[in-house]
Design a protein around this motif. Structure first.
Motif, PDB file in Angstrom:
ATOM      1  N   GLU A 513       3.915  -6.101 -20.153  1.00 16.99           N
ATOM      2  CA  GLU A 513       4.076  -5.553 -18.809  1.00 16.99           C
ATOM      3  C   GLU A 513       3.404  -4.189 -18.699  1.00 16.99           C
ATOM      4  OE1 GLU A 513       7.640  -4.328 -15.655  1.00 16.99           O
ATOM      5  OE2 GLU A 513       8.107  -5.436 -17.487  1.00 16.99           O
ATOM      6  N   VAL A 514       2.397  -4.101 -17.847  1.00 16.44           N
ATOM      7  CA  VAL A 514       1.693  -2.851 -17.617  1.00 16.44           C
ATOM      8  C   VAL A 514       2.376  -2.112 -16.463  1.00 16.44           C
ATOM      9  CG1 VAL A 514      -0.511  -1.802 -16.971  1.00 16.44           C
ATOM     10  CG2 VAL A 514      -0.481  -3.853 -18.410  1.00 16.44           C
ATOM     11  N   PRO A 515       2.677  -0.821 -16.607  1.00 19.91           N
ATOM     12  CA  PRO A 515       3.319  -0.080 -15.503  1.00 19.91           C
ATOM     13  C   PRO A 515       2.382   0.050 -14.306  1.00 19.91           C
ATOM     14  CG  PRO A 515       2.694   1.403 -17.279  1.00 19.91           C
ATOM     15  CD  PRO A 515       2.468   0.018 -17.790  1.00 19.91           C
ATOM     16  N   VAL A 516       2.972   0.268 -13.135  1.00 19.65           N
ATOM     17  CA  VAL A 516       2.171   0.365 -11.923  1.00 19.65           C
ATOM     18  C   VAL A 516       2.294   1.746 -11.307  1.00 19.65           C
ATOM     19  CG1 VAL A 516       2.292  -2.097 -11.416  1.00 19.65           C
ATOM     20  CG2 VAL A 516       4.079  -0.577 -10.555  1.00 19.65           C
ATOM     21  N   MET A 517       1.368   2.070 -10.406  1.00 15.89           N
ATOM     22  CA  MET A 517       1.368   3.346  -9.705  1.00 15.89           C
ATOM     23  C   MET A 517       1.032   3.096  -8.237  1.00 15.89           C
ATOM     24  SD  MET A 517      -2.275   4.827 -11.146  1.00 15.89           S
ATOM     25  CE  MET A 517      -2.183   6.332 -10.200  1.00 15.89           C
ATOM     26  N   PRO A 518       1.300   4.075  -7.367  1.00 16.57           N
ATOM     27  CA  PRO A 518       1.047   3.854  -5.937  1.00 16.57           C
ATOM     28  C   PRO A 518      -0.432   3.601  -5.652  1.00 16.57           C
ATOM     29  CG  PRO A 518       2.425   5.791  -6.276  1.00 16.57           C
ATOM     30  CD  PRO A 518       1.924   5.381  -7.623  1.00 16.57           C
ATOM     31  N   SER A 519      -0.689   2.780  -4.648  1.00 19.64           N
ATOM     32  CA  SER A 519      -2.069   2.520  -4.248  1.00 19.64           C
ATOM     33  C   SER A 519      -2.642   3.756  -3.554  1.00 19.64           C
ATOM     34  CB  SER A 519      -2.126   1.328  -3.297  1.00 19.64           C
ATOM     35  OG  SER A 519      -1.642   1.706  -2.014  1.00 19.64           O
ATOM     36  N   GLU A 520      -3.964   3.805  -3.484  1.00 14.42           N
ATOM     37  CA  GLU A 520      -4.612   4.930  -2.812  1.00 14.42           C
ATOM     38  C   GLU A 520      -4.302   4.939  -1.321  1.00 14.42           C
ATOM     39  OE1 GLU A 520      -8.535   3.981  -4.443  1.00 14.42           O
ATOM     40  OE2 GLU A 520      -8.595   6.022  -5.251  1.00 14.42           O
ATOM     41  N   GLN A 523      -1.080   6.670  -1.007  1.00 15.84           N
ATOM     42  CA  GLN A 523      -1.322   8.100  -1.209  1.00 15.84           C
ATOM     43  C   GLN A 523      -1.913   8.729   0.049  1.00 15.84           C
ATOM     44  OE1 GLN A 523      -3.213   9.112  -5.069  1.00 15.84           O
ATOM     45  NE2 GLN A 523      -2.790   6.994  -5.667  1.00 15.84           N
ATOM     46  N   TYR A 524      -2.780   7.992   0.729  1.00 11.78           N
ATOM     47  CA  TYR A 524      -3.350   8.483   1.990  1.00 11.78           C
ATOM     48  C   TYR A 524      -2.248   8.674   3.037  1.00 11.78           C
ATOM     49  CZ  TYR A 524      -4.981   7.617   6.753  1.00 11.78           C
ATOM     50  OH  TYR A 524      -5.142   7.648   8.113  1.00 11.78           O
ATOM     51  N   PHE A 525      -1.404   7.647   3.189  1.00 15.33           N
ATOM     52  CA  PHE A 525      -0.325   7.760   4.178  1.00 15.33           C
ATOM     53  C   PHE A 525       0.659   8.866   3.810  1.00 15.33           C
ATOM     54  CE2 PHE A 525      -1.294   3.190   5.321  1.00 15.33           C
ATOM     55  CZ  PHE A 525      -1.762   3.501   6.579  1.00 15.33           C
ATOM     56  N   GLU A 526       0.853   9.094   2.516  1.00 17.65           N
ATOM     57  CA  GLU A 526       1.742  10.164   2.068  1.00 17.65           C
ATOM     58  C   GLU A 526       1.121  11.544   2.295  1.00 17.65           C
ATOM     59  OE1 GLU A 526       4.738  10.144   1.127  1.00 17.65           O
ATOM     60  OE2 GLU A 526       5.275   8.408  -0.083  1.00 17.65           O
ATOM     61  N   GLY A 527      -0.184  11.578   2.555  1.00 16.67           N
ATOM     62  CA  GLY A 527      -0.840  12.842   2.838  1.00 16.67           C
ATOM     63  C   GLY A 527      -1.499  13.511   1.658  1.00 16.67           C
ATOM     64  N   SER A 528      -1.537  12.811   0.498  1.00 12.23           N
ATOM     65  CA  SER A 528      -2.119  13.445  -0.686  1.00 12.23           C
ATOM     66  C   SER A 528      -3.618  13.181  -0.813  1.00 12.23           C
ATOM     67  CB  SER A 528      -1.413  12.941  -1.955  1.00 12.23           C
ATOM     68  OG  SER A 528      -1.520  11.535  -2.066  1.00 12.23           O
ATOM     69  N   HIS A 533     -12.711  13.609   3.147  1.00  7.31           N
ATOM     70  CA  HIS A 533     -13.391  14.249   2.018  1.00  7.31           C
ATOM     71  C   HIS A 533     -13.145  13.495   0.713  1.00  7.31           C
ATOM     72  CE1 HIS A 533     -12.833  17.505   5.029  1.00  7.31           C
ATOM     73  NE2 HIS A 533     -14.066  17.811   4.672  1.00  7.31           N
ATOM     74  N   ILE A 534     -13.018  12.198   0.804  1.00 12.24           N
ATOM     75  CA  ILE A 534     -12.815  11.425  -0.412  1.00 12.24           C
ATOM     76  C   ILE A 534     -13.848  10.313  -0.475  1.00 12.24           C
ATOM     77  CG2 ILE A 534     -11.126   9.863   0.652  1.00 12.24           C
ATOM     78  CD1 ILE A 534      -9.702   9.819  -2.084  1.00 12.24           C
ATOM     79  N   LEU A 538     -12.603   2.427   1.216  1.00 15.79           N
ATOM     80  CA  LEU A 538     -11.420   1.763   1.744  1.00 15.79           C
ATOM     81  C   LEU A 538     -10.533   2.751   2.489  1.00 15.79           C
ATOM     82  CD1 LEU A 538      -9.424  -0.539   2.084  1.00 15.79           C
ATOM     83  CD2 LEU A 538      -8.566  -0.047  -0.223  1.00 15.79           C
ATOM     84  N   VAL A 539     -10.245   3.894   1.876  1.00 16.98           N
ATOM     85  CA  VAL A 539      -9.375   4.880   2.520  1.00 16.98           C
ATOM     86  C   VAL A 539     -10.011   5.370   3.817  1.00 16.98           C
ATOM     87  CG1 VAL A 539      -8.333   7.163   2.293  1.00 16.98           C
ATOM     88  CG2 VAL A 539      -8.258   5.566   0.380  1.00 16.98           C
TER      89      VAL A 539
END
Length: 902
Positions: A513-520, A523-528, A533-534, A538-539
């Protein structure tokens, strides 16, 4: 009087008679073959039998009058144009018979190639091919195999076993190593299999082959896998399929022939370039079935540069013509390029957004059309997490990233096992050598699909992309043993039940089982992430399209949130307020005992003590939420718990008392509690003492909550903030209930608010059918309605959701009673009609009545369109569904204004 001439209904169209806008009549494949023909592209001649003919056949069990004669006339015209007759022994015309519904259903319905071959015309085909006996007998065995399985339901594995046996006898694993004599023997073996299962010899009359194949394609519309696919993709069941009869061109004539699938852009990422698969000396079914691994389309340039250059020119022309990603099937017959199909290609969610943005930049479409081409389901997929990799995780295999995503689950090797484990709540990865349409059940149940064969255009890849499932195909390092339920890779054995992780973007396969992280995108919706400028197409595309959706939409989007943290996240995701704050969720944990004391209180003093303890806790809850939603409306639902959620379980309490009595312990307190619980026990708590009923029965409960809300609003306002509370009374069925609660609430509000400037609205939740039907009366006492569509669905259907979804909904879906669960998407005709009635009658009584919805349907894409149509002011949904609702609210405007839908 002269007899009137009877005009025969037209059931058959030559390709030159149609166009791409006739998909309802000619199906997607037929309409696009017609379009390419009219564009002057190299399309083999043929004709299309309409969806109307299919539906007439399915409704009556017989071909409609005139169809046989029309087929004969168009076949004769095709024969004249080709200078050959169907199945002629000396110079045979052969045709393919292919399905083609309005919407693409890859692999779900039937195809039969090489129709017209028999014991005599196979010799003529060999002469036609310059004495190529191997090609002729290979074509004949393919016909018997496809015809037997498709038309006569001969088990396909029997043909596969015979083919494997022929290869074993030859000492090879490659069917290309079989010579003409081997294939002649295989034809004899296939005929025996056919006769054993059908009780007749393989039909030798070409027209009989054609007629039976056409009927089989009609009937495949109602095949189990086609029905299942339509349900999954929400394709209407009454469309029917067209049938395309096309002159055969052959990609299996030798090394200068072949077949392939091409995309004008990458269907996985949306990137521009040359994408596709090619297979020399093969027919089209070999590519999509993944039986042999293909080579990248670019390799064709080395094999046949003229055909490659011509193909690239046609791809560019088709993309400009359709103004979209095109999926193309082609065959090369001895250096001559033929176009067999084109369609607007299926793509991943990421590709959909990226391509839409690219086409706007290229001036092919505008932003309205870009918004129309994406949807909320795709956006939701983009918000799924992705793998978080470090040095501890090394891939054991790498295939083709056929459909993006990060999927982790237990390995299973059969569709049935995937369905079984998924029903038990397990996440599974379906592992196959290659998938076929019979695997659809398992593909739907699985979190991801992993195959050892096939490419980006194999069955597994195409279907997975359409469903938004993670897929890695063509991982040829895997030695898959289906009967043994295991695969080996890198010297390790992976058995059924072991955990694997697959990355549908990179094609990498990991053990464990590979751990997961938030999608980009999250992250965009979260404001990070700053989309301007990226370096992420897709974003940027998501940002651009979401901005346009927000500018277009009329519906506001709120969130369902009960804590400050949830409110803050939802606001970052674009929520414009809270549409449902469930106060009963605030009473869980260590506060539950206070509510229990309140409910079971025997005296006014006990009740007041419990309320006094709860008031400051409630006030602090609301202060936190109002601060996070500064300036935005917050709808607070007064407590609405089924009593059993806050009382000790009757059975457990009775057992505890009995055991304590047996031990001789003092159980006076417990006995009193048991007596109270028995007194208040309900057989159906969801229809019992809850909502407004509880507030009317327990004096002071609602007044305490109203005071806490008002005091919190005043505190936030005096601290320089802006609180906009809306108090919602739940489960109202009669206006008198609301009038009673409102009178009490207004007294408390007037006492608390004073001159603070805080304004508090009072409304109700419409979740009882009677409330919807008496909405005109209720609106006289309500400043707003919020539709609680979860309970409205339960009461409208008479379903207890907790009881019925697992018990029999699967059967209702199977029988077509439901196209989709009414708890997932609003039942427009029934529950939706109640919403419409309440909205219209409520506004008639109070024109300024604010209307919203706070059930789970508020985040469902199809339901959002309905709520826009009905004229609600806002929808409310969970924080993570806020972006989906925003997007769909914008798309709903395009739908009602008639934006071009291609």
């Amino acid at each position: 009087m002269a007899a009137q001439e009877t005009v025969e209904h037209k059931y058959v169209y030559d390709f030159a008679e149609g166009n791409k806008d006739l998909k309802d009549l000619l199906g997607g494949k037929g309409a696009n073959l017609a379009e390419m023909t009219n564009l002057g592209l190299p399309v083999p001649p043929g004709f299309t039998i309409t969806t109307e003919a299919c539906n007439a056949y399915l409704n009556t069990g017989q071909e409609p009058d005139g169809l046989a004669d029309q087929i004969a006339a168009h076949l004769e015209s095709l024969e004249r144009g080709m200078g050959r007759k169907l199945g002629d022994p000396d110079d045979p015309l052969l045709v393919s018979v292919r399905s083609g519904a309005k919407f693409s259903m890859p692999g779900m319905m039937e195809t039969v190639l090489n129709v017209g071959l028999n014991d005599r015309s196979v010799v003529g085909l060999s002469r036609q091919a310059g004495g190529n006996d191997r090609f002729a007998w290979d074509s004949y065995r393919r016909l018997i195999q496809m015809f037997g399985k498709t038309v006569c339901e001969v088990p396909g594995e029997e043909f596969e076993h015979a083919l494997d046996e022929a290869k074993r006898a030859k000492g090879t694993k490659n069917d290309l190593d079989l010579d003409a004599d081997d294939l002649r023997g295989l034809v004899d073996a296939y005929k025996k299999i056919f006769a054993k299962h059908t009780g007749r010899e393989f039909p030798q009359e070409p027209r009989e082959q054609l007629d039976l194949a056409i009927r089989a394609v009609f009937e495949s519309w109602n095949a189990e896998r086609a029905i299942l696919y339509r349900r999954q993709e929400r394709i209407p069941a009454d469309l029917g399929t067209a049938v395309n009869v096309v002159a055969m061109v052959f990609g299996n004539l030798g090394p200068d022939s072949g077949t392939g699938v091409a995309f004008t852009r990458d269907p996985g990422s949306g990137a521009q370039g040359i994408y596709g698969d090619y297979l020399a000396n093969a027919q089209g079914e070999d590519v999509v079935a993944g039986i042999r691994n293909t080579v990248p389309l670019q390799e064709l340039e080395k094999l046949d540069k003229n055909s490659y250059d011509e193909l690239l020119g046609i791809m560019a022309r088709l993309e400009e013509h359709y103004k979209d990603l095109c999926d193309i099937e082609f065959t090369i017959e001895r250096g001559k390029l033929w176009m067999l199909q084109t369609r607007v290609g299926k793509r991943t969610a990421a590709a959909a957004f990226v391509i839409a943005g690219q086409l706007v930049d290229e001036g092919l479409i505008d932003l309205d059309e870009a918004l129309h081409r994406v949807n909320g389901a795709q956006l939701a997929q983009l918000m799924f997490p992705r793998f978080k990799l470090d040095h501890d995780f090394e891939p054991v295999a790498k295939g083709i990233g056929a459909s993006p995503g990060a999927a982790v689950g237990k390995v299973v090797f059969t569709s049935a096992r995937a369905v079984e484990l998924a029903a038990e709540g397990e996440s599974v990865i379906l592992v196959r050598r290659e998938t076929n349409p019979d695997d659809l059940n398992g593909m739907i149940a699985a979190k991801g699909i992993l195959t050892s064969r096939g490419g980006k255009t194999s069955h597994a890849a195409v279907v997975a992309r359409g469903m938004g499932k993670t897929c890695v195909s063509g991982a040829d390092e895997l030695d898959v043993n289906i009967p043994a339920k295991k695969f080996t890779v890198a010297g390790q054995t992976v058995s059924e039940g072991d955990i694997v992780s697959i990355d549908g973007t990179t094609g990498k396969v990991y053990l464990g089982e590979v751990p997961v992280m938030p999608s980009e995108v999250v992250q965009y919706f979260e404001g990070s992430l700053d989309p301007e400028h990226i370096d992420n197409p897709l974003v940027r595309a998501v940002h651009r399209i979401m901005t346009h959706a927000d500018a277009k939409r009329r519906l506001r989007v709120r969130t369902n949130a009960d804590t400050g943290a949830d409110a803050a996240r939802a606001r970052r995701f674009g929520a414009e307020g809270i549409g449902l704050c469930r106060t009963e969720h605030m009473f869980l944990g260590d506060r539950r005992e206070l509510v229990e004391r309140l409910i079971l209180a025997n005296t006014d003093e006990e009740r007041e003590a419990a309320l006094d303890a709860l008031l400051p806790l409630q006030r602090e809850d609301f202060i936190e939420i109002f601060r996070e939603m500064d300036g935005l409306p917050v709808t607070v639902r007064l407590i609405d718990p089924p009593l059993h959620e806050f009382l000790p379980p009757l059975e457990q309490l009775a057992v505890n008392v009995a055991v304590a009595q047996e031990r001789g312990e003092d159980v006076a307190k417990e006995e009193a509690l048991l007596a109270a619980v028995r007194r208040m026990h309900e057989e159906n708590p969801m229809l019992g003492l809850r909502g407004v009923r509880l507030g009317l029965v327990i004096p002071g409960l609602f007044a305490m909550q109203v005071r806490a809300i008002a005091e919190a609003a005043v505190a936030v306002t005096r601290a320089g903030g802006s609180a906009c509370p809306e108090i919602m009374v739940p489960l109202v069925g009669a206006v008198q209930e609301l009038e009673t609660v409102r009178a009490e609430a207004e007294k408390v509000i007037a006492e608390v608010v004073g001159d603070s400037g805080v304004e508090v609205l009072i409304g109700t939740m419409i979740e009882v059918p009677r409330a919807a039907l008496t909405a005109g009366q209720i609106a006289e006492a309500a400043q707003f309605f919020s539709f609680g569509t979860n309970d409205l669905t339960q009461m409208g259907w008479g379903f207890s959701r907790d009881d019925v979804e697992g018990a029999f909904f699967w059967r209702y879906l199977e029988l077509g009673i439901f196209g989709i669960s009414p708890f997932e998407s609003i039942d427009r005709e029934g529950v939706g009609r109640l919403v419409r009635i309440a909205a219209e009658e409520g506004r008639a009584a109070r024109p300024d009545l604010k209307l919203g919805v706070c059930g789970e349907h508020g985040g469902d894409p199809d339901s959002v369109h309905f709520f826009h149509e009905v004229g609600l002011d806002y929808v409310s949904c969970s924080p993570f569904r806020v972006p989906v609702a925003r997007l769909e609210a914008g798309r709903a405007v395009l739908e009602t204004t008639g934006s071009d839908s291609r």
